[in-house]
Motif scaffolding. Structure first.
Motif, PDB file in Angstrom:
ATOM      1  N   UNK A   3       0.865  -1.175   0.000  1.00 24.28           N
ATOM      2  CA  UNK A   3       0.000   0.000   0.000  1.00 24.28           C
ATOM      3  C   UNK A   3       0.897   1.219   0.000  1.00 24.28           C
ATOM      4  N   UNK A   4       0.991   1.883  -1.129  1.00 20.46           N
ATOM      5  CA  UNK A   4       2.002   2.913  -1.312  1.00 20.46           C
ATOM      6  C   UNK A   4       1.681   4.223  -0.599  1.00 20.46           C
ATOM      7  N   UNK A   5       0.421   4.419  -0.192  1.00 23.83           N
ATOM      8  CA  UNK A   5       0.085   5.685   0.465  1.00 23.83           C
ATOM      9  C   UNK A   5       0.715   5.728   1.850  1.00 23.83           C
ATOM     10  N   UNK A   6       1.491   6.774   2.167  1.00 24.06           N
ATOM     11  CA  UNK A   6       2.170   6.849   3.465  1.00 24.06           C
ATOM     12  C   UNK A   6       1.190   6.982   4.629  1.00 24.06           C
ATOM     13  N   UNK A   7       1.654   6.552   5.790  1.00 18.33           N
ATOM     14  CA  UNK A   7       0.917   6.716   7.034  1.00 18.33           C
ATOM     15  C   UNK A   7       1.858   7.297   8.096  1.00 18.33           C
ATOM     16  N   UNK A   8       1.278   7.797   9.168  1.00 21.09           N
ATOM     17  CA  UNK A   8       2.034   8.364  10.281  1.00 21.09           C
ATOM     18  C   UNK A   8       1.875   7.459  11.491  1.00 21.09           C
ATOM     19  N   UNK A   9       2.992   7.171  12.143  1.00 20.40           N
ATOM     20  CA  UNK A   9       3.003   6.496  13.435  1.00 20.40           C
ATOM     21  C   UNK A   9       3.123   7.565  14.512  1.00 20.40           C
ATOM     22  N   UNK A  10       2.132   7.648  15.396  1.00 18.87           N
ATOM     23  CA  UNK A  10       2.181   8.631  16.486  1.00 18.87           C
ATOM     24  C   UNK A  10       2.671   7.959  17.752  1.00 18.87           C
ATOM     25  N   UNK A  11       3.919   8.209  18.105  1.00 17.31           N
ATOM     26  CA  UNK A  11       4.500   7.708  19.337  1.00 17.31           C
ATOM     27  C   UNK A  11       4.801   8.823  20.311  1.00 17.31           C
ATOM     28  N   UNK A  12       3.993   9.887  20.278  1.00 16.65           N
ATOM     29  CA  UNK A  12       4.136  10.991  21.228  1.00 16.65           C
ATOM     30  C   UNK A  12       3.090  10.849  22.314  1.00 16.65           C
ATOM     31  N   UNK A  13       3.528  10.632  23.549  1.00 14.73           N
ATOM     32  CA  UNK A  13       2.603  10.518  24.661  1.00 14.73           C
ATOM     33  C   UNK A  13       2.003  11.855  25.052  1.00 14.73           C
ATOM     34  N   UNK A  14       0.961  11.778  25.857  1.00  6.22           N
ATOM     35  CA  UNK A  14       0.182  12.968  26.214  1.00  6.22           C
ATOM     36  C   UNK A  14       0.551  13.474  27.614  1.00  6.22           C
ATOM     37  N   UNK A  15       0.038  14.654  27.940  1.00  7.11           N
ATOM     38  CA  UNK A  15       0.232  15.221  29.280  1.00  7.11           C
ATOM     39  C   UNK A  15      -0.523  14.396  30.311  1.00  7.11           C
ATOM     40  N   UNK A  16       0.042  14.199  31.495  1.00  8.24           N
ATOM     41  CA  UNK A  16      -0.640  13.438  32.540  1.00  8.24           C
ATOM     42  C   UNK A  16      -1.974  14.069  32.945  1.00  8.24           C
ATOM     43  N   UNK A  17      -2.837  13.262  33.539  1.00  3.72           N
ATOM     44  CA  UNK A  17      -4.143  13.752  33.980  1.00  3.72           C
ATOM     45  C   UNK A  17      -4.023  14.863  35.012  1.00  3.72           C
ATOM     46  N   UNK A  18      -2.957  14.837  35.808  1.00  3.18           N
ATOM     47  CA  UNK A  18      -2.776  15.846  36.855  1.00  3.18           C
ATOM     48  C   UNK A  18      -2.056  17.096  36.376  1.00  3.18           C
ATOM     49  N   UNK A  19      -1.646  17.134  35.096  1.00  7.47           N
ATOM     50  CA  UNK A  19      -0.891  18.276  34.563  1.00  7.47           C
ATOM     51  C   UNK A  19      -1.857  19.380  34.141  1.00  7.47           C
ATOM     52  N   UNK A  20      -2.360  20.112  35.097  1.00 12.09           N
ATOM     53  CA  UNK A  20      -3.302  21.187  34.828  1.00 12.09           C
ATOM     54  C   UNK A  20      -2.621  22.537  34.961  1.00 12.09           C
ATOM     55  N   UNK A  21      -3.111  23.561  34.273  1.00  6.65           N
ATOM     56  CA  UNK A  21      -2.549  24.906  34.452  1.00  6.65           C
ATOM     57  C   UNK A  21      -2.638  25.376  35.893  1.00  6.65           C
ATOM     58  N   UNK A  22      -3.718  24.967  36.574  1.00 10.65           N
ATOM     59  CA  UNK A  22      -3.896  25.377  37.965  1.00 10.65           C
ATOM     60  C   UNK A  22      -2.783  24.832  38.859  1.00 10.65           C
ATOM     61  N   UNK A  23      -2.354  23.605  38.584  1.00 10.40           N
ATOM     62  CA  UNK A  23      -1.280  23.027  39.400  1.00 10.40           C
ATOM     63  C   UNK A  23       0.003  23.836  39.252  1.00 10.40           C
ATOM     64  N   UNK A  24       0.345  24.223  38.009  1.00 11.81           N
ATOM     65  CA  UNK A  24       1.572  24.985  37.802  1.00 11.81           C
ATOM     66  C   UNK A  24       1.437  26.391  38.377  1.00 11.81           C
ATOM     67  N   UNK A  25       0.229  26.962  38.336  1.00 13.09           N
ATOM     68  CA  UNK A  25       0.017  28.273  38.937  1.00 13.09           C
ATOM     69  C   UNK A  25       0.232  28.215  40.446  1.00 13.09           C
ATOM     70  N   UNK A  26      -0.237  27.139  41.061  1.00 13.34           N
ATOM     71  CA  UNK A  26      -0.037  26.975  42.503  1.00 13.34           C
ATOM     72  C   UNK A  26       1.439  26.873  42.854  1.00 13.34           C
ATOM     73  N   UNK A  27       2.246  26.369  41.911  1.00 16.99           N
ATOM     74  CA  UNK A  27       3.693  26.267  42.137  1.00 16.99           C
ATOM     75  C   UNK A  27       4.420  27.567  41.811  1.00 16.99           C
TER      76      UNK A  27
END
Length: 593
Positions: A70-94
């Protein structure tokens, strides 16, 4: 045109990467009957051992690939996401307005392991134990230390000794960085990989064992160790100690995936890039704008003219300004950004002199918005003159640390992958695993309402940017480079040399390169330097002088300093395969027959 090496040609297979051990490993897999996917995965794991200052097991890997069937290219996404606890509010508190570039706070879900195994399961042919065996052997027996690895460890040695004792134990044997040319072993990592194989062995057939190994990572002992370690506090770029946010549940809830690429018609060529959750589309934007100046672009004896460099740099500024305003893991107006009409509108802003402005556009009539903090980061130390090797601060903050692999086999299977993250200097080593977490979340903005604003479960907009090119719909070229924000500028240099200048793969990689830093960096502290243009001196004195007259603030990086490109190609009509790799830094090699 002078070249450092010949362009390789053959019919069996080609592998090109940023380290000779990875290239040799990939070729060994091809010789053993494996296909391009088997070879890329094996090489990818070896790079985690051979270049640990540039990528690691808890990093990420975006890739573009095409199969012979199948000659049409595809993308492999191996980039993980931000954790559930990674909120802007948490960093503001810090009390933080930027996410630190080192330590545990900036970790995203590790993506490389699951992505490589997903690709191997679905498109490879070899058992995981065969593919991973090369890297296990190198981790156990040791690899020769390259000079840049020593320099990186020296830079962060005080941090390791004072604040990250587990990293000091692994990377400062006897209290000193390993000397260049010495053998360094990471037997804790070898044991981790071997345990993953052992736990997967009873699962059944090849595919079942691969899936079991994925589960042993994301829901087993690796996730448990990551969860426990992340609860501890360590010094980071902020100058304070912070605990991490990543949990075992975050690992269990994420897996690698596939998606469609962006394919841009460039008139006879099709450029294939990952989506706007990466910076990949900026290469397409630059090339679309430069089509408006087709009569002004030229190479003479393999060297671009001053006007060519000027136009390329000014188009890069416009494209990267759009990246800052529009790109992210969100709804992005990609169709408008990559339209010929928009490219012509943007190209009309290019003048005879270097611009000092950051000028995002209005695709589809939408109003752009830039992060408010950018005025503070303008001109900061930390971005000027960034080169092709890692730039690391004593606090562990790093920019541009990446590796790259390209593979093509006789059947026409083709892979371009740019692994990164989980650098040895990213965060403290998890002692029982033999690796550290990544720091990719530093690329998020904490300011909300932007395409790249921090949000739990969102991917950071990454600089990792593998490439593929088509002719008449057929994949014919895979290429890429490390280099953080510079990746899609150095790939532009390669593309112009190859397509415009008519140079072969090796000549195009060896041709003089340049880049601008006149837009916000993706890495902490997000510095940018209006009018700065970094060049290789081989552009020539007259060209450099003319660029200065055009009001670029030119920094001469030396004759051989910019980029670590590699490339492979296939001619569908003849079956001839070609490959080339960068000589800068004396690590990258292409192999094949």
């Amino acid at each position: 045109m002078f070249t450092t090496r010949p362009e390789l040609a053959g019919t069996h297979g080609m592998v090109a990467s940023t380290h000779w051990l990875a290239s040799a490993t990939g070729m060994a897999v091809l010789e053993d009957g494996g296909n391009a996917f088997d070879a890329a995965v094996a090489a990818g794991f070896v790079l985690q051992v051979a270049e640990p200052h540039l990528n690691g097991p808890a990093g990420q890997v975006p890739a573009i690939f095409a199969t012979a069937a199948e000659r049409r290219p595809r993308v492999l996404c191996g980039q993980g996401v931000a954790p559930a606890a990674a909120t802007p509010e948490h960093f503001a508190e810090l009390g933080l307005d930027l996410i630190p570039g080192s330590g545990l706070l900036s970790a995203t879900v590790p993506g490389a392991w699951d992505a490589w195994l997903l690709l191997l399961r679905d498109y490879g042919t070899k058992p995981l134990e065969d593919i991973l065996g090369y890297a296990i052997s190198y981790a156990w027996q040791g690899v020769p230390v390259v000079p840049r690895m020593t320099e990186t460890i020296e830079t962060v040695s005080a941090l390791f000794a004072t604040h990250w004792p587990s990293s000091a134990e692994l990377w400062l044997p006897g209290g000193l960085p390993p000397a260049p040319g010495s053998v360094h072993r990471n037997r804790a990592l070898a044991r981790t990989w071997q345990r993953l194989l052992t736990e997967a062995e009873p699962a059944g057939d090849r595919e079942a064992r691969i899936d079991a190994a994925r589960g042993a990572w994301s829901r087993g002992f690796v996730a448990e160790a990551v969860d426990a370690f992340s609860r501890r506090a360590f010094r980071d770029d902020s100058g304070r100690e912070h605990a991490g946010l990543l949990t075992g549940e975050d690992l269990a809830n994420w897996s690698a995936s596939y998606e469609d690429p962006l394919i841009t018609d460039l008139g006879g060529w099709g450029l294939v890039k990952c989506g706007a959750w990466t910076q990949g589309p900026v290469l397409a934007q630059q090339l679309l704008m430069l089509r408006e100046f087709a009569d002004d672009l030229a190479y003479v004896d393999g060297v671009p003219t001053a006007r060519t460099v000027h136009l390329a740099a000014e188009c890069a500024k416009l494209a990267f300004a759009d990246r800052e305003a529009w790109y992210g893991d969100a709804e992005v107006p990609v169709g408008a950004l990559l339209s010929p009409e928009y490219a012509a509108q943007r190209a009309a802003l290019v003048g005879a002199r270097a611009s000092a402005e950051l000028r995002p556009g209005s695709p589809g009539g939408l109003a752009p918005r830039l992060p408010a903090i950018l005025e503070r980061t303008r001109g900061l130390e930390g971005g000027a003159g960034a080169l092709g090797e890692p730039t690391v601060s004593p606090s562990g903050q790093a920019r541009g640390d990446t590796v790259h692999i390209d593979v093509v086999d006789a059947e026409g299977n083709m892979v371009s992958a740019t692994p990164s993250g989980g650098w040895l200097q990213s965060s403290p080593t998890i002692p029982e695993l033999g690796f550290c977490l990544d720091s990719r979340a530093q690329m998020f903005w904490l300011e909300q309402g932007l395409p790249n604003s921090l949000r739990p479960g969102r991917r950071p907009r990454i600089t990792l940017s593998p490439s593929m090119a088509l002719r008449e719909g057929e994949p014919v070229l895979a290429f890429g480079t490390p280099g953080g924000d510079q990746q899609d500028q150095w790939q532009l240099c390669f593309w112009l040399a190859h397509v415009l200048g008519g140079l072969n793969l090796q000549e195009s990689i060896d041709a003089p390169a340049w880049h601008t830093t006149a837009f916000p960096g993706s890495f902490y502290p997000r510095a940018w330097h209006p009018r700065e243009l970094v060049v290789e001196s081989r552009l020539g004195e007259s060209t450099i002088d003319e660029l200065g007259e055009r009001e670029h603030r030119v920094l001469d990086a030396g004759p051989w300093a910019l980029g670590r490109l590699s490339a492979v190609a296939r001619d569908p009509a003849t079956g001839i395969l070609r490959a080339a790799a960068n000589a800068r830094g004396m690590q990258g090699y292409a192999v094949g027959r």
